[in-house]
Write a protein that holds these residues in place. Structure first.
Motif, PDB file in Angstrom:
ATOM      1  N   UNK A   1       0.820  -1.208   0.000  1.00 40.53           N
ATOM      2  CA  UNK A   1       0.000   0.000   0.000  1.00 40.53           C
ATOM      3  C   UNK A   1       0.860   1.268   0.000  1.00 40.53           C
ATOM      4  N   UNK A   2       1.931   1.254   0.795  1.00 36.76           N
ATOM      5  CA  UNK A   2       2.829   2.416   0.832  1.00 36.76           C
ATOM      6  C   UNK A   2       3.461   2.650  -0.538  1.00 36.76           C
ATOM      7  N   UNK A   3       3.948   1.578  -1.158  1.00 31.50           N
ATOM      8  CA  UNK A   3       4.542   1.737  -2.486  1.00 31.50           C
ATOM      9  C   UNK A   3       3.523   2.261  -3.487  1.00 31.50           C
ATOM     10  N   UNK A   4       2.345   1.669  -3.505  1.00 27.65           N
ATOM     11  CA  UNK A   4       1.334   2.084  -4.470  1.00 27.65           C
ATOM     12  C   UNK A   4       0.918   3.537  -4.259  1.00 27.65           C
ATOM     13  N   UNK A   5       0.838   3.963  -3.010  1.00 29.12           N
ATOM     14  CA  UNK A   5       0.462   5.342  -2.720  1.00 29.12           C
ATOM     15  C   UNK A   5       1.565   6.316  -3.165  1.00 29.12           C
ATOM     16  N   UNK A   6       2.812   5.989  -2.877  1.00 32.05           N
ATOM     17  CA  UNK A   6       3.916   6.880  -3.190  1.00 32.05           C
ATOM     18  C   UNK A   6       4.400   6.769  -4.631  1.00 32.05           C
ATOM     19  N   UNK A   7       4.318   5.565  -5.195  1.00 29.86           N
ATOM     20  CA  UNK A   7       4.985   5.310  -6.455  1.00 29.86           C
ATOM     21  C   UNK A   7       4.161   5.391  -7.709  1.00 29.86           C
ATOM     22  N   UNK A   8       2.856   5.393  -7.586  1.00 33.29           N
ATOM     23  CA  UNK A   8       2.047   5.360  -8.800  1.00 33.29           C
ATOM     24  C   UNK A   8       2.132   6.678  -9.547  1.00 33.29           C
ATOM     25  N   UNK A   9       2.556   6.615 -10.786  1.00 30.20           N
ATOM     26  CA  UNK A   9       2.655   7.798 -11.642  1.00 30.20           C
ATOM     27  C   UNK A   9       1.262   8.166 -12.116  1.00 30.20           C
ATOM     28  N   UNK A  10       0.881   9.386 -11.926  1.00 29.85           N
ATOM     29  CA  UNK A  10      -0.482   9.817 -12.245  1.00 29.85           C
ATOM     30  C   UNK A  10      -0.613  10.502 -13.589  1.00 29.85           C
ATOM     31  N   UNK A  11       0.472  10.942 -14.169  1.00 31.28           N
ATOM     32  CA  UNK A  11       0.366  11.604 -15.461  1.00 31.28           C
ATOM     33  C   UNK A  11       1.670  11.426 -16.231  1.00 31.28           C
ATOM     34  N   UNK A  12       1.567  11.564 -17.544  1.00 28.72           N
ATOM     35  CA  UNK A  12       2.763  11.465 -18.390  1.00 28.72           C
ATOM     36  C   UNK A  12       3.246  12.809 -18.656  1.00 28.72           C
TER      37      UNK A  12
END
Length: 125
Positions: A114-125
């Motif tokens: 969950x921590x990785x997904x919250x911090x690491x997910x790129x939201x835009x190109x």
């Protein structure tokens, strides 16, 4: 957690021989060793410069880091625009494809994942 995010990639789809491009986020939980930040970007670059499919690319990045430093866990998210979706076929300009690969603690520990997904997910190109 060590997190390197928004690493730019450019690759060629092995199915259609047209480009896909996007961003990669890599996280790992060190055990005994760490790897230089630029080395993570180089690993991403090595695998993305091949004729490739995004699913395999994501897995190869995670496995290479896992093999190199044997951390407690590795997680990778890749988000790309595929020109085969934009230029031909469905012709969907704003479509992005997201893939992930989790190894070690990121598979077994929901809080780490969950921590990785919250911090690491790129939201835009």
């Amino acid at each position: 957690m060590v997190l390197i995010k928004d690493i730019d990639i450019y690759s060629l789809c092995e199915h259609h021989l047209v480009p896909f491009f996007g961003k990669v986020s890599v996280g790992y939980l060190p055990k005994d060793r760490v790897i230089g930040l630029s080395k993570v970007a180089r690993i991403v670059e090595i695998f993305s410069r091949r004729l490739q499919v995004q699913e395999r690319l994501t897995r190869q990045i995670a496995e290479a880091i896992d093999e190199a430093i044997q951390p407690r866990g590795v997680a990778v998210i890749v988000e790309c625009v595929h020109m085969c979706m934009v230029m031909r076929g469905a012709e969907k300009v704003n479509t992005r494809t997201t893939t992930s690969a989790m190894i070690g603690i990121f598979l077994t520990d929901a809080k780490a994942r969950e921590e990785f997904l919250m911090l690491g997910h790129t939201r835009s190109l």
